[in-house]
Design a protein around this motif. Structure first.
Motif, mmCIF file in Angstrom:
data_model
loop_
_atom_site.group_PDB
_atom_site.id
_atom_site.type_symbol
_atom_site.label_atom_id
_atom_site.label_comp_id
_atom_site.label_asym_id
_atom_site.label_seq_id
_atom_site.Cartn_x
_atom_site.Cartn_y
_atom_site.Cartn_z
ATOM 1 N N THR A 1 -7.584 7.164 -0.608
ATOM 2 C CA THR A 1 -6.491 7.791 0.129
ATOM 3 C C THR A 1 -5.602 8.544 -0.848
ATOM 4 O OG1 THR A 1 -5.061 5.887 -0.157
ATOM 5 C CG2 THR A 1 -6.442 5.920 1.806
ATOM 6 N N CYS A 2 -4.925 9.556 -0.331
ATOM 7 C CA CYS A 2 -3.860 10.218 -1.091
ATOM 8 C C CYS A 2 -2.704 10.300 -0.116
ATOM 9 C CB CYS A 2 -4.298 11.603 -1.552
ATOM 10 S SG CYS A 2 -2.977 12.480 -2.410
ATOM 11 N N ASN A 3 -1.966 9.206 -0.019
ATOM 12 C CA ASN A 3 -0.958 9.166 1.061
ATOM 13 C C ASN A 3 0.127 10.223 0.886
ATOM 14 O OD1 ASN A 3 1.193 7.598 -0.496
ATOM 15 N ND2 ASN A 3 -0.602 6.296 -0.688
ATOM 16 N N SER A 4 0.458 10.570 -0.361
ATOM 17 C CA SER A 4 1.473 11.616 -0.558
ATOM 18 C C SER A 4 0.941 12.966 -0.090
ATOM 19 C CB SER A 4 1.854 11.729 -2.030
ATOM 20 O OG SER A 4 2.321 10.512 -2.496
ATOM 21 N N GLY A 5 -0.310 13.253 -0.472
ATOM 22 C CA GLY A 5 -0.907 14.526 -0.092
ATOM 23 C C GLY A 5 -1.186 14.607 1.402
ATOM 24 N N TRP A 6 -1.497 13.464 1.983
ATOM 25 C CA TRP A 6 -1.787 13.447 3.424
ATOM 26 C C TRP A 6 -0.507 13.320 4.250
ATOM 27 C CZ3 TRP A 6 -6.371 9.372 3.819
ATOM 28 C CH2 TRP A 6 -7.470 9.860 3.097
ATOM 29 N N LYS A 7 0.634 13.110 3.581
ATOM 30 C CA LYS A 7 1.944 12.953 4.242
ATOM 31 C C LYS A 7 1.953 11.760 5.190
ATOM 32 C CE LYS A 7 2.978 17.197 2.663
ATOM 33 N NZ LYS A 7 2.599 17.104 1.249
ATOM 34 N N MET A 8 1.548 10.618 4.673
ATOM 35 C CA MET A 8 1.519 9.380 5.461
ATOM 36 C C MET A 8 2.020 8.236 4.598
ATOM 37 S SD MET A 8 -2.270 9.581 7.073
ATOM 38 C CE MET A 8 -2.871 11.110 7.761
ATOM 39 N N THR A 9 2.292 7.086 5.249
ATOM 40 C CA THR A 9 2.564 5.880 4.473
ATOM 41 C C THR A 9 1.219 5.330 3.998
ATOM 42 O OG1 THR A 9 2.351 4.365 6.331
ATOM 43 C CG2 THR A 9 4.526 5.347 5.979
ATOM 44 N N PRO A 10 1.212 4.483 2.957
ATOM 45 C CA PRO A 10 -0.071 3.957 2.472
ATOM 46 C C PRO A 10 -0.878 3.258 3.562
ATOM 47 C CG PRO A 10 1.646 3.510 0.883
ATOM 48 C CD PRO A 10 2.331 4.103 2.074
ATOM 49 N N ALA A 11 -0.221 2.477 4.424
ATOM 50 C CA ALA A 11 -0.947 1.762 5.474
ATOM 51 C C ALA A 11 -1.532 2.736 6.501
ATOM 52 C CB ALA A 11 -0.029 0.748 6.147
ATOM 53 N N GLN A 12 -0.736 3.752 6.861
ATOM 54 C CA GLN A 12 -1.241 4.784 7.792
ATOM 55 C C GLN A 12 -2.406 5.543 7.183
ATOM 56 O OE1 GLN A 12 2.207 7.177 8.283
ATOM 57 N NE2 GLN A 12 2.801 6.277 10.241
ATOM 58 N N ALA A 13 -2.300 5.825 5.889
ATOM 59 C CA ALA A 13 -3.356 6.576 5.203
ATOM 60 C C ALA A 13 -4.666 5.802 5.230
ATOM 61 C CB ALA A 13 -2.938 6.888 3.767
ATOM 62 N N ASN A 14 -4.585 4.487 5.016
ATOM 63 C CA ASN A 14 -5.801 3.669 5.082
ATOM 64 C C ASN A 14 -6.430 3.740 6.460
ATOM 65 O OD1 ASN A 14 -5.976 2.775 2.492
ATOM 66 N ND2 ASN A 14 -4.928 0.853 2.843
ATOM 67 N N LYS A 15 -5.575 3.693 7.493
ATOM 68 C CA LYS A 15 -6.074 3.739 8.867
ATOM 69 C C LYS A 15 -6.717 5.105 9.139
ATOM 70 C CE LYS A 15 -4.384 2.397 13.406
ATOM 71 N NZ LYS A 15 -3.699 3.449 14.147
#
Lengths: 76, 256
Positions: B221-235
């Protein structure tokens, strides 16, 4: 008394409050601090339900910053 | 039993690997790089290769990997890590040489070096972190970006008629005769993390046994690049990335 008892020790200064350990914990032991922050301004994780911990080390496995150590005893 | 009675050396079930330094990683909170670094350190320690491992760092977020894992490192030019790894391994065949590359490094500018190193069957390990975005430079589109995925250079989503299709690089490696082990893993759950560790261990052993190139792709995941929280990015990763990049071994010619 619970048969398996675990304790997680969190390095609060290393923690970046990503919450992945909270999601990974199967026993709802961990939560991020709602008010307290560490030196770098992150809401670090801590044990809110320590008596429920089973020492499975799931939190430590997914922690990206390696801030978690896990201890476990089996009560006979 | 009191907490302090449990916190003893003999009761410890998980500890940070010794090879991981005390430096605080510069990665964003929840970044998969941290987990993979930790697994690399654990595997090197378990195989007793601390003095024999040479890592080749990429250009990308993991460029500072030498600050975090206490082994020998060489920093390669963008995309050229497999070329340097080939040279190091040929000059020092008793060393365990691995490259650690992102998708911008391996699948874009370094496709040539990666494919040819694998085709020559160099006895190296290629660790490929696939998060579908250029994380370090500000979230631009990478070759592995999914169709319709928003990045800073594709603000309306990636269009295949304009930008091409997501590049599935591991199947390319799998069809080469030089590779012995190609696998795709992830680190979003404890179970997947354990599987990734086992895959890394096998790959490192293959390299030491001279069986050919091993490729471990880690869908990240790249939660910063995807503009999400880490948990949301995993989902989001499970719902979208893993559909396009399914987990599992793509090739394993090594008999257990």
């Amino acid at each position: 008394m619970a048969k398996v008892q675990g304790v997680v020790v969190i390095n609060e200064e290393r923690c970046k409050g990503c919450e992945l350990c909270v999601v990974a914990c199967p026993a709802d032991v961990l939560q991020l601090q709602s008010m307290e922050v560490n030196d770098r301004g992150y809401h670090y994780a801590s044990m809110v339900n320590p008596e429920q911990c089973i020492g499975c080390a799931s939190c430590a496995l997914v922690c990206p910053d390696g801030c978690i150590e896990v201890y476990r005893v089996i009560n006979k | 039993m009191d907490k302090n009675d449990i916190i003893k050396e003999e009761n410890r079930v998980y500890k940070r690997p010794k090879l991981l330094t005390d430096n605080i990683m510069h990665y964003c909170p929840g970044c998969s790089h941290g987990v993979v670094h930790k697994l690399v350190a654990e595997v090197v320690e378990e195989l007793g290769l601390e003095e024999k491992t040479i890592g080749i760092a990429p250009v990308g977020c993991a460029v500072f990997a030498y600050n975090y894992i206490d082994i020998d490192w060489i920093e390669a030019a963008h995309g050229r890590a497999p070329a340097i790894a080939s040279a190091v391994k040929r000059l020092m065949p008793d060393r365990m040489v691995f490259t650690y590359q992102g998708d911008g490094d391996l699948a874009a500018i370094g496709t040539c070096e990666s494919i040819h190193a694998a085709n020559r069957g160099e006895n190296i390990v290629i660790i490929f972190i696939n998060n579908g975005i250029y994380g370090m430079t500000g979230g631009q589109m990478a070759p592995t970006t999914l169709e319709g995925m928003k990045t800073s250079t594709t603000p309306y989503g990636r269009r295949v008629d304009l930008n091409g299709y997501p590049l599935k690089i591991s199947p390319l490696f799998a069809q080469l005769d030089g590779t012995c082990y190609v696998t795709r893993q992830s680190v979003h759950t404890p179970a997947n993390t354990r599987k990734t560790k086992a895959a890394l261990k096998q790959a490192f052993q293959n390299a030491m046994n001279g069986l050919g190139t091993s490729v471990v792709e880690v869908v990240s995941t790249c939660n910063s690049g995807w503009k999400m929280t880490p948990a949301q990015a995993n989902k989001w990763m499970v719902e979208n990335m893993l559909v396009q990049y399914p987990l599992g071994d793509l090739k394993n010619t090594v008999k257990k």
